[in-house]
Design a protein around this motif. Structure first.
Motif, PDB file in Angstrom:
ATOM      1  N   GLN A   1      -2.728  -3.135   8.135  1.00  0.00           N
ATOM      2  CA  GLN A   1      -3.241  -2.743   6.836  1.00  0.00           C
ATOM      3  C   GLN A   1      -2.123  -2.895   5.803  1.00  0.00           C
ATOM      4  O   GLN A   1      -1.079  -2.256   5.895  1.00  0.00           O
ATOM      5  CB  GLN A   1      -3.753  -1.306   6.845  1.00  0.00           C
ATOM      6  CG  GLN A   1      -4.520  -0.938   5.584  1.00  0.00           C
ATOM      7  CD  GLN A   1      -5.216   0.402   5.686  1.00  0.00           C
ATOM      8  OE1 GLN A   1      -4.620   1.367   6.155  1.00  0.00           O
ATOM      9  NE2 GLN A   1      -6.468   0.474   5.254  1.00  0.00           N
ATOM     10  N   VAL A   2      -2.367  -3.737   4.808  1.00  0.00           N
ATOM     11  CA  VAL A   2      -1.347  -4.062   3.814  1.00  0.00           C
ATOM     12  C   VAL A   2      -1.494  -3.216   2.557  1.00  0.00           C
ATOM     13  O   VAL A   2      -0.506  -2.798   1.958  1.00  0.00           O
ATOM     14  CB  VAL A   2      -1.405  -5.559   3.455  1.00  0.00           C
ATOM     15  CG1 VAL A   2      -0.365  -5.920   2.413  1.00  0.00           C
ATOM     16  CG2 VAL A   2      -1.196  -6.399   4.712  1.00  0.00           C
ATOM     17  N   LEU A   3      -2.727  -2.958   2.150  1.00  0.00           N
ATOM     18  CA  LEU A   3      -3.003  -2.096   1.000  1.00  0.00           C
ATOM     19  C   LEU A   3      -3.944  -0.981   1.436  1.00  0.00           C
ATOM     20  O   LEU A   3      -4.904  -1.219   2.160  1.00  0.00           O
ATOM     21  CB  LEU A   3      -3.629  -2.889  -0.144  1.00  0.00           C
ATOM     22  CG  LEU A   3      -2.774  -3.991  -0.775  1.00  0.00           C
ATOM     23  CD1 LEU A   3      -3.593  -4.755  -1.819  1.00  0.00           C
ATOM     24  CD2 LEU A   3      -1.520  -3.416  -1.414  1.00  0.00           C
ATOM     25  N   GLN A   4      -3.651   0.228   0.946  1.00  0.00           N
ATOM     26  CA  GLN A   4      -4.424   1.392   1.372  1.00  0.00           C
ATOM     27  C   GLN A   4      -5.024   2.107   0.162  1.00  0.00           C
ATOM     28  O   GLN A   4      -4.339   2.844  -0.540  1.00  0.00           O
ATOM     29  CB  GLN A   4      -3.538   2.369   2.152  1.00  0.00           C
ATOM     30  CG  GLN A   4      -2.836   1.746   3.351  1.00  0.00           C
ATOM     31  CD  GLN A   4      -1.984   2.750   4.097  1.00  0.00           C
ATOM     32  OE1 GLN A   4      -2.411   3.869   4.358  1.00  0.00           O
ATOM     33  NE2 GLN A   4      -0.763   2.351   4.443  1.00  0.00           N
ATOM     34  N   SER A   5      -6.303   1.834  -0.086  1.00  0.00           N
ATOM     35  CA  SER A   5      -7.053   2.524  -1.150  1.00  0.00           C
ATOM     36  C   SER A   5      -6.290   2.574  -2.470  1.00  0.00           C
ATOM     37  O   SER A   5      -6.033   3.645  -3.027  1.00  0.00           O
ATOM     38  CB  SER A   5      -7.417   3.952  -0.702  1.00  0.00           C
ATOM     39  OG  SER A   5      -8.223   3.924   0.447  1.00  0.00           O
TER      40      SER A   5
ATOM     41  N   LYS B   1      -6.710  -3.719   1.916  1.00  0.00           N
ATOM     42  CA  LYS B   1      -6.604  -5.061   2.478  1.00  0.00           C
ATOM     43  C   LYS B   1      -5.903  -5.006   3.820  1.00  0.00           C
ATOM     44  O   LYS B   1      -4.823  -4.423   3.947  1.00  0.00           O
ATOM     45  CB  LYS B   1      -5.825  -5.981   1.525  1.00  0.00           C
ATOM     46  CG  LYS B   1      -5.624  -7.397   2.049  1.00  0.00           C
ATOM     47  CD  LYS B   1      -6.946  -8.144   2.234  1.00  0.00           C
ATOM     48  CE  LYS B   1      -6.723  -9.584   2.704  1.00  0.00           C
ATOM     49  NZ  LYS B   1      -7.995 -10.301   2.923  1.00  0.00           N
ATOM     50  N   SER B   2      -6.540  -5.624   4.804  1.00  0.00           N
ATOM     51  CA  SER B   2      -5.950  -5.719   6.133  1.00  0.00           C
ATOM     52  C   SER B   2      -5.923  -7.172   6.566  1.00  0.00           C
ATOM     53  O   SER B   2      -6.828  -7.957   6.255  1.00  0.00           O
ATOM     54  CB  SER B   2      -6.765  -4.899   7.148  1.00  0.00           C
ATOM     55  OG  SER B   2      -6.735  -3.528   6.830  1.00  0.00           O
TER      56      SER B   2
ATOM     57  N   PRO C   1     -10.388  -8.526  -1.012  1.00  0.00           N
ATOM     58  CA  PRO C   1     -10.066  -7.223  -0.438  1.00  0.00           C
ATOM     59  C   PRO C   1     -10.959  -6.921   0.758  1.00  0.00           C
ATOM     60  O   PRO C   1     -12.090  -7.414   0.840  1.00  0.00           O
ATOM     61  CB  PRO C   1     -10.342  -6.256  -1.592  1.00  0.00           C
ATOM     62  CG  PRO C   1     -11.365  -6.947  -2.426  1.00  0.00           C
ATOM     63  CD  PRO C   1     -11.037  -8.409  -2.337  1.00  0.00           C
ATOM     64  N   SER C   2     -10.461  -6.122   1.681  1.00  0.00           N
ATOM     65  CA  SER C   2     -11.278  -5.678   2.812  1.00  0.00           C
ATOM     66  C   SER C   2     -12.326  -4.681   2.341  1.00  0.00           C
ATOM     67  O   SER C   2     -13.426  -4.610   2.895  1.00  0.00           O
ATOM     68  CB  SER C   2     -10.386  -5.045   3.884  1.00  0.00           C
ATOM     69  OG  SER C   2      -9.411  -5.962   4.331  1.00  0.00           O
ATOM     70  N   SER C   3     -11.975  -3.897   1.316  1.00  0.00           N
ATOM     71  CA  SER C   3     -12.922  -2.985   0.691  1.00  0.00           C
ATOM     72  C   SER C   3     -12.432  -2.675  -0.709  1.00  0.00           C
ATOM     73  O   SER C   3     -11.267  -2.892  -1.043  1.00  0.00           O
ATOM     74  CB  SER C   3     -13.073  -1.690   1.507  1.00  0.00           C
ATOM     75  OG  SER C   3     -11.842  -0.994   1.582  1.00  0.00           O
ATOM     76  N   GLY C   4     -13.319  -2.160  -1.536  1.00  0.00           N
ATOM     77  CA  GLY C   4     -12.976  -1.835  -2.905  1.00  0.00           C
ATOM     78  C   GLY C   4     -13.387  -2.930  -3.877  1.00  0.00           C
ATOM     79  O   GLY C   4     -13.929  -3.966  -3.481  1.00  0.00           O
ATOM     80  N   ARG C   5     -13.151  -2.677  -5.166  1.00  0.00           N
ATOM     81  CA  ARG C   5     -13.573  -3.602  -6.220  1.00  0.00           C
ATOM     82  C   ARG C   5     -12.427  -3.888  -7.181  1.00  0.00           C
ATOM     83  O   ARG C   5     -11.518  -3.078  -7.346  1.00  0.00           O
ATOM     84  CB  ARG C   5     -14.726  -2.997  -7.031  1.00  0.00           C
ATOM     85  CG  ARG C   5     -15.970  -2.630  -6.257  1.00  0.00           C
ATOM     86  CD  ARG C   5     -17.032  -2.097  -7.221  1.00  0.00           C
ATOM     87  NE  ARG C   5     -16.536  -0.948  -7.988  1.00  0.00           N
ATOM     88  CZ  ARG C   5     -17.078  -0.513  -9.126  1.00  0.00           C
ATOM     89  NH1 ARG C   5     -18.108  -1.163  -9.666  1.00  0.00           N
ATOM     90  NH2 ARG C   5     -16.590   0.552  -9.753  1.00  0.00           N
TER      91      ARG C   5
END
Length: 360
Positions: free
Chosen positions: A29-33, A23-24, A67-71
């Protein structure tokens, strides 16, 4: 346990999976993978300092942020694009967010009323939950007539009323005083285990995180530094950040061959391993030729925290001792610190080797 309570438990079996969540906000970027699996019926606390991303992770699971990416998966179903009001998730906030114009019972019934549940069923469900939360006698009162702890119990009952598959708690106890906080924490844990609800509990309070959780996820800068049972997080931190953030440690330099006993009290520096030692694992032995001098005592009831420094370099050593031991460690006493157990963490001098626990 009543039939309806049993039904809640049966319906509450839901795994939660964060699958590569990033999440950015703009360029930040706040959360990284983030990869995190919360098993059905498990309570996981997400612990970290302000700004580490823990509340953002919770809001993504709740459906308030995308989220910016991911599920995000619940019970094997991808809910990443499902609106918040269709996720079947209960949430309790730091601010109780109760409706001031509604009675306690009406507050608890609110989510059911929105879902057009029959009035009789709403009332029965609210009564059951108020009894479970010890609030049956307050059903007709209004929020302003309750204490902070009672209001938080109402907020919890309201979140549980919709029979959520997942329960989210965002710093729910931080506005309460210490005694009430402990009581509500135990109440939350009791209800969570009784109902078998998969729960994510966000907090910055270490004691809270360790005492209530099945597992703890420690976050730093949007990355999970360690995910383990509370005892492992405290006794065997996997990184320097976790060792420093969870509990207290004394950091000292030691030669590679040091394996316990009298502690060489020196600052961590090039060429020395760094030991991270918990206060209860250090004993201070009165010694006229000792390397340290006691500078203070802090009485905490069950234990006394004694601090000593090395006059040569002002490095401070902290020990947790009994009241009897403390009587021999008045300020000004020369002492030799000794490590009595395995350091929580030992980091190799060259820092190319992984952090390790070295048996004393």
């Amino acid at each position: 346990m009543t039939e309806s309570t049993t039904a809640v438990r049966q319906e509450a079996g839901n795994d939660v999976v964060f699958d590569g969540i990033t999440k950015s906000f703009g360029s930040t970027q706040v959360l990284q993978s983030i990869d995190l699996h919360i098993s059905s019926g498990e309570l996981v606390t997400v612990l970290g300092p302000s700004g580490c991303g823990k509340t953002t992770a919770l809001r993504i699971l709740a459906g308030f942020e995308k989220p910016s990416s991911g599920r995000v998966l619940v019970n094997g179903q991808d809910i990443t694009s499902v609106p918040a009001n269709r996720r079947g998730i209960g949430m309790v906030f730091q601010a109780y967010s109760l409706f001031p114009n509604l009675s306690v019972q009406e507050n608890v019934e609110y989510g059911l009323r929105v879902r057009r549940v029959d009035r009789g069923k709403r009332a029965a469900r609210a009564k059951e939950l108020l009894e479970m939360c010890g609030l049956a006698e307050f059903a007709s009162r209004y929020p302003h007539q309750l204490s902070g702890g009672q209001q938080q119990r109402v907020a919890l009952a309201r979140a549980l009323a919709i029979q959520p598959g997942v329960l989210l708690l965002d710093e729910p106890l931080s506005a309460l005083d210490a005694i009430v906080r402990s009581q509500i924490r135990e109440e939350i844990r009791r209800l969570q285990q009784q109902l078998g609800i998969t729960t994510m509990f966000v907090t910055h309070d270490q004691e809270e995180a360790l005492s209530i959780a099945d597992r703890v996820a420690v976050l730093k800068d949007g990355v999970i530094e360690q995910l383990d049972e509370p005892r492992t997080i405290y006794q065997k931190p996997s990184t320097e950040f976790v060792a420093r953030f969870v509990g207290s440690v004394t950091e000292v330099g030691a030669t590679r061959d040091y394996r316990g006993g009298a502690l060489p009290v020196q600052h961590p520096e090039a060429g020395l391993d760094t030991l991270f030692v918990r206060p209860e694992d250090i004993t201070l032995v009165p010694d006229e030729d000792g390397s340290c001098t006691v500078i203070s005592q802090i009485y905490t009831g069950e234990r006394t925290i004694v601090r000593a420094t090395n006059p040569a370099n002002d490095l401070e050593v902290t020990s947790s001792v009994s009241a009897v031991e403390a009587s021999d460690l008045v300020p000004g006493t020369r002492v030799t610190p000794q490590v009595m157990s395995t350091p929580a963490l030992r980091v190799s001098a060259n820092k190319q080797n992984p952090a390790e626990q070295v048996t004393v």
